[in-house]
Design an enzyme around this catalytic site. Sequence first.
Site, PDB file in Angstrom:
ATOM      1  N   ARG B  51      -7.864  22.554  19.278  1.00 14.60           N
ATOM      2  CA  ARG B  51      -9.011  21.651  19.186  1.00 14.60           C
ATOM      3  C   ARG B  51     -10.312  22.436  18.970  1.00 14.60           C
ATOM      4  NH1 ARG B  51      -7.951  16.711  23.472  1.00 14.60           N
ATOM      5  NH2 ARG B  51      -6.281  15.756  22.253  1.00 14.60           N
ATOM      6  N   ASP B 159     -19.561   6.789  26.819  1.00 14.43           N
ATOM      7  CA  ASP B 159     -18.544   7.822  26.613  1.00 14.43           C
ATOM      8  C   ASP B 159     -19.239   9.177  26.682  1.00 14.43           C
ATOM      9  OD1 ASP B 159     -15.467   7.552  25.304  1.00 14.43           O
ATOM     10  OD2 ASP B 159     -16.392   9.546  25.204  1.00 14.43           O
TER      11      ASP B 159
END
Lengths: 680, 289
Positions: B51, B159
Amino acid sequence: MKNKFSIGTKLLIPTSVVILLLIIIMFPIMKGLKNKNIKTQATVQAENVRNYFNATISASQQEALQISSSFAIMKDVKKAYSIDDINDSKHFIRTALSPEITHYKNLSGLGDDLKLHFHTKDLHSLWRSWKKQGDNDGGDDLSGSRNSIKDVVNTQKPIKTIEMGVSGFVIRGISPIISNGEYLGSVEAIFTIDKVNTQIKLNEDENLCIFSKIKNFNISAGINRYDSVGRYLIISEKKGVEINPELKDALRSYDETSMKFIKTGDVVQFLFPIYEYEGGDVIAVGCYSYNTEMIANSILSLQKTLLIFVLIGLFVIFGIIIIMGRIAITKPIQIINKDLKIISDGNLLHKMSYTKDDELGLLVKELSLTFASIRKVFTSVNKANGDLRRASEHLNYTSQDVSQGASEQAASVEEVSASMEQMSANIEQNVSNAKKTEKEVYMAAAAVFEGNKVVRKTTDLMKLVSEKIVVISEIAKQTNILALNASVESASAGEFGKGFSVIAKEIRQLAEDTQSAAVEIVKSTSSGVTSAEKAVSQLANIIKQMENSSEMIKQIVVASTEQKNGVDQVTNGIEQLNKITQQNAAVAEEMATSSEELAGQSEALAESISQYLFSDGKGLNEELLENEQEKGDGKVVAKEKVYKETQLISDDKPKIDDNTGFSINLGKSDLDNDNDFERF
Amino acid sequence: MDKNNINKTSDLQSLYDAKLSDTDFDKLSKYIQGEYGIKMPPEKRVMLQSRLQKRLRALNIASYSDYVKYAFGNNSSEEIIHMIDVVSTNKTDFFREPSHFDFMKNEILPEFYANSPTKHFKVWSAGCSSGEEPYTIAMVLSEFALQNASFDYSIFGTDISTIVLKKAFDAIYPLTAVDVVSLEMKKKYLLKSKKKGDNLVRVIPTLRNKTKYGRLNFMAPSYNVTEMYDLIFCRNVLIYFDRDNQERVINKLCENLKPGGYFFLGHSESITGIKVPLKHIQPTVFRKL
Ligand SMILES: C[S@@+](CC[C@H](N)C(=O)[O-])C[C@H]1O[C@@H](n2cnc3c(N)ncnc32)[C@H](O)[C@@H]1O
């Protein structure tokens, strides 16, 4: 263009350098040449002079010999010798030969320089033609004076000699006078070297002098009048020859055979031997002087003019080189360059205009061929690159899709993985809860069991109570009867028993109450006992059920534990899957980036060849444009997408402190109108 | 130009070859779990490495150790934001776990409509990811509003990832993402891209206007949220947290939940074993005491 010199200059510079070097080298060479020249020239001159001198002497000797021999054969001469008296003889000769002598004097051009000397056979002088009568004109003894006369007597052959006299060299030709085989004497023709000197034509810068050998010098001529150097007397000077030390040294060491060269400053001198006669002794040394100043100067000026001519010639050559260079090289190269510039500016179709058949023409031909093949290569590269572009763009889209899919998949798998972990944790929680419950159930069962025991005891006690109550009831019943009796009795007792009757009534009432209570108690105890007995059996049931529950909870724990193991295994598997998926996502992303890179490189390649015109008069740019139009809109959008993403990263900078909760202002969306969208 | 390309390619190669060392992983995992709650056990090393590769590429950094230095260096608060963008898992869908929406429609809303004096229903989608969840809620609430006059609602999505927040804000999705949405609802609440090849949809402005988004770190000591909510969706966020942090976060969220308000967890999440002021109604559905 580092080198800014033109071809002409490039030719000129080395040539000039070479010429300069030549000039620099030439100077000493020319100087040496000059010196050598001077020496050789002087040597030649000296040789000439010597030869001439010798020849002149020889010729003079010859002449002298001829004259003497002419006289030797004269009848009058012979006649004179036949005369016994010397004086008569002398007289006869003088008179008889006078016309002859005058004749020879005129003939030879010597005039009074021609002298005749007649000798007798006993080596006495008979007559000297140049002396006046009576003035020592003959009769003297010559035997001590000269060998040459003696030689003639001995050999009876003519002799020519040269010797130094007061007035210079004396040339003598001596001929024997022979009559009928009898040697009568000799006749000698004499003239001096001064004549020779005048005969030898010398230039201003030339000089000739003669050094007589002392031993050969005619002593009578007076040696004291002359300076001497070693063996030599310095005589016959002409116009002040400088008797410098070098010359003196040379004279002292002179071997009297070869020519000897002496140089003093500008003056060169040659010594050469002078022989008495051919094959005879050296009687003197000639010295030829030559002042080289003038010829040196003339050589120098000659060299200078030569140099100037050379330089002029060189400049002319330079000029020709430059002009020729321009005509033959620079001009055509300029033409070729112009063409090449057009080609390098991208027009690969341009035809080169230089068509001559020279080397440059060949070069141009080769270049044209090269460009043709480059054109070919470009065309195929262009085509290949077009394919590559399309392929890499396609690859780019697909790999972006794949990458997108892969990262979504990765996220899903990660989510599943996290969920599984959470589930596993939940199950664990359940197991521990169940274990706790099981314990609690067990404890409850134990409590219930204890309770059951108590209830049973209570039942027994109640039964006992019930029995005891029956006794009480009996007693109450009896008490009632007793009280009844008593009241009957007391009624009969009248006023007296009136009080008692009240008490008896009270007692009866109490007994009745007691009895009814006892009945009540018995009733309830017996029902209590029944329900207690029921409870006991029910509690036993409960205990059994609790034991069952406990057992089941135990089974749940076991099952859950197994379940957790299973879930853990699945979690493990998913974690493996997760790893691979994440890796795949990264690889897919790599692929997307690489293919983007590839597309970019192909684009760069296309761009770098796009400036060339190499097929059908069409540049690559136009071809690409066509391709793009063919491609449609998908590509543009894809580009926009990328743009948006990067923009987000660089422009969207929410300034937040992640420790104070949230604060974000995404601002207005860059897409706040929905023009690109429509209703479903 | 060509040279650059070549360099870039070799840079890419070295980037692909780079490995996240154990020490760097430890550093990162401690930081991420400590500051953002997301668990990073050693099994996640490969995941973290792949990632973060995106970040290395974006920054043109060739090794993970250099990246860690950079990210933890001065002036790195911005990079931390980007790092969390890539580290967070943002899986979400329209109508994900539909039972919650049914429960909301059938149980919560009628009850609320009957009892609330304001009839303004407030929902917090905590961990809203790219907005699919808030927009699903919006669709369901909008449907309810159609049948029940004067009912209104607002939705707040938070978020930690700025990338997903931006997506939520833009409300543009691939066509395939809304396959689960009924055609009727699609027609009502979605727009499709005019360009055929794009295959994109966008939520209609009406629904977009009902939503508000913000960046919020659940691990923050204080949330700075003043509103009180009738319903909180906190689904599939806590699976990434350990139990202690789960408890802490739920408690914090409950501070902004009205008494009697509902709380939804993700399908694998539960509150067993943790102390929160919630009553179990049915699996993953809870109500504030
Ligand atoms: C898997 S998504 C869930 C999306 C949505 N609730 C659903 O169930 O479909 C989890 C979200 O939680 C967010 N998240 C993770 N850690 C967070 C934190 N510390 N603070 C706030 N959000 C966080 C992630 O960014 C991610 O978008």
